[in-house]
Design a protein around this motif. Structure first.
Motif, PDB file in Angstrom:
ATOM      1  N   GLU A 165     -12.227  20.221 -43.287  1.00  0.00           N
ATOM      2  CA  GLU A 165     -10.929  20.815 -43.605  1.00  0.00           C
ATOM      3  C   GLU A 165     -11.052  22.021 -44.534  1.00  0.00           C
ATOM      4  O   GLU A 165     -10.272  22.973 -44.431  1.00  0.00           O
ATOM      5  N   ASN A 169      -9.454  25.634 -43.525  1.00  0.00           N
ATOM      6  CA  ASN A 169      -8.548  26.429 -44.352  1.00  0.00           C
ATOM      7  C   ASN A 169      -9.078  27.844 -44.554  1.00  0.00           C
ATOM      8  O   ASN A 169      -8.317  28.822 -44.534  1.00  0.00           O
ATOM      9  N   ASN A 172      -8.375  29.819 -41.502  1.00  0.00           N
ATOM     10  CA  ASN A 172      -6.951  29.862 -41.136  1.00  0.00           C
ATOM     11  C   ASN A 172      -6.697  29.216 -39.773  1.00  0.00           C
ATOM     12  O   ASN A 172      -5.907  29.707 -38.973  1.00  0.00           O
ATOM     13  N   ASP A 176      -5.045  20.358 -38.700  1.00  0.00           N
ATOM     14  CA  ASP A 176      -6.096  19.511 -39.248  1.00  0.00           C
ATOM     15  C   ASP A 176      -6.814  18.740 -38.140  1.00  0.00           C
ATOM     16  O   ASP A 176      -6.452  18.810 -36.961  1.00  0.00           O
TER      17      ASP A 176
END
Length: 323
Positions: A165, A169, A172, A176
């Motif tokens: 994860e 992030n 982008n 999930d």
């Protein structure tokens, strides 16, 4: 080292130690089958603000469809143009219409039907491959895909990229891992074939993290995998991450070893649709060694042979937990 008897590893018929896409299709259809890449004019939910803006940091302005048709052209025109180009390489064979660029279920159902049915009506098309995101599979679209799956040869490709994860992030991705698992489950409920995409060389990922992504991908109910090398392309947000020191481009030998390690961890029946690739040469920042694709492929073959190894040699079925 003792020579390997070809019958000791699973896929001796084409001399490869992994289950190639080409071999799978030839066994399935008895001839060469190739994809004709199309751009249906869709957008992406993490570009247009549906879930985020800016898109995945590695994704080109063409939505990873840099070798697809021109989106200003109708689907039949794109198909004919790209097919003619492909026929210089393969004069015979069957074709799959490949909706490659952007997110190809990110539109109202009537629009999707118009595009997909237009492709199926093209001469010589025996199936569809649809690239999309796991968060773009509403019930009405899945029901339509299930219906397509009953009357044509269908694959749906889902971009996982990484199970981590923190990395998701950074790039982008805007969904999930649990969303990915649920997307696979929606499709597999209807028997739809799924191909998962993973990327080696993402920002701040080490060798063990990349290996773990492949291991977990091999535990999912997916029928094929594409293993990509991260390409740094001009004009992408990833360039800024590279300039900040968040990204180190992979070396060829490290990539070859990693892919061999990953192949050992995925099930032997999982079709390997891709283990390397190249970006548009005019956009490439690196790694430049990747443009010599056959050298990389041969290197992976040699690495597996030197190890006396093959796809699935270390595979063990485990329960996947979301994170």
């Amino acid at each position: 080292m003792t020579e390997t008897n070809p019958t000791e590893f699973p896929f001796p018929s084409d001399g490869k130690r992994y289950y190639t896409w080409n071999r799978y299709l030839r066994d399935e259809f008895g001839c060469k089958v190739y994809k004709v890449a199309l751009d249906a004019g869709f957008d992406c939910p993490n570009r247009d603000g549906t879930v985020a803006f800016g898109g995945c940091t590695f994704c080109s302005a063409a939505g990873s469809g840099d070798f697809a048709g021109d989106r200003v052209d109708p689907i039949p025109v794109q198909f004919a143009t790209i097919k003619e180009r492909m026929q210089h390489k393969w004069k015979d064979g069957k074709t799959m219409a490949y909706f490659q660029a952007y997110t190809n279920t990110h539109a109202p159902l009537p629009v999707l039907k118009e595009k997909f049915e237009a492709a199926l009506a093209c001469e010589g098309v025996m199936g569809l491959s649809i690239a999309t995101r796991p968060d773009c599979l509403p019930d009405d679209v899945v029901e339509y895909l299930a219906e397509l799956n009953e009357r044509t040869y269908l694959w749906v490709e889902l971009g996982l990229q990484t199970i981590h994860e923190k990395t998701a992030n950074l790039i982008n991705r805007a969904h999930d891992f649990q969303t990915y698992v649920e997307g696979v489950e929606k499709l597999r409920k209807h028997g739809i074939r799924v191909c998962t995409h993973i990327i080696n060389g993402l920002p701040l990922e080490d060798y063990d993290m990349m290996l773990e992504t492949a291991r977990v991908a091999g535990q999912l109910d997916v029928q094929a995998i594409k293993i990509h090398l991260l390409h740094l392309l001009k004009g992408t947000p990833l360039v800024k991450q590279y300039e900040k020191g968040q990204l180190e481009l992979m070396e060829k030998d490290a990539y070859i070893q990693l892919v061999a390690d990953q192949l050992e961890l995925i099930p032997p029946e999982m079709v390997v649709q891709r283990i390397t690739g190249d970006g548009p040469i005019d956009l490439m920042v690196g790694p430049m060694w990747s443009v010599n694709k056959w050298e990389v492929l041969n290197g992976i073959d040699a690495e597996l042979a030197n190890r006396n190894s093959w796809q699935g040699k270390l595979y063990k079925k485990e329960e996947v937990t979301t994170r």
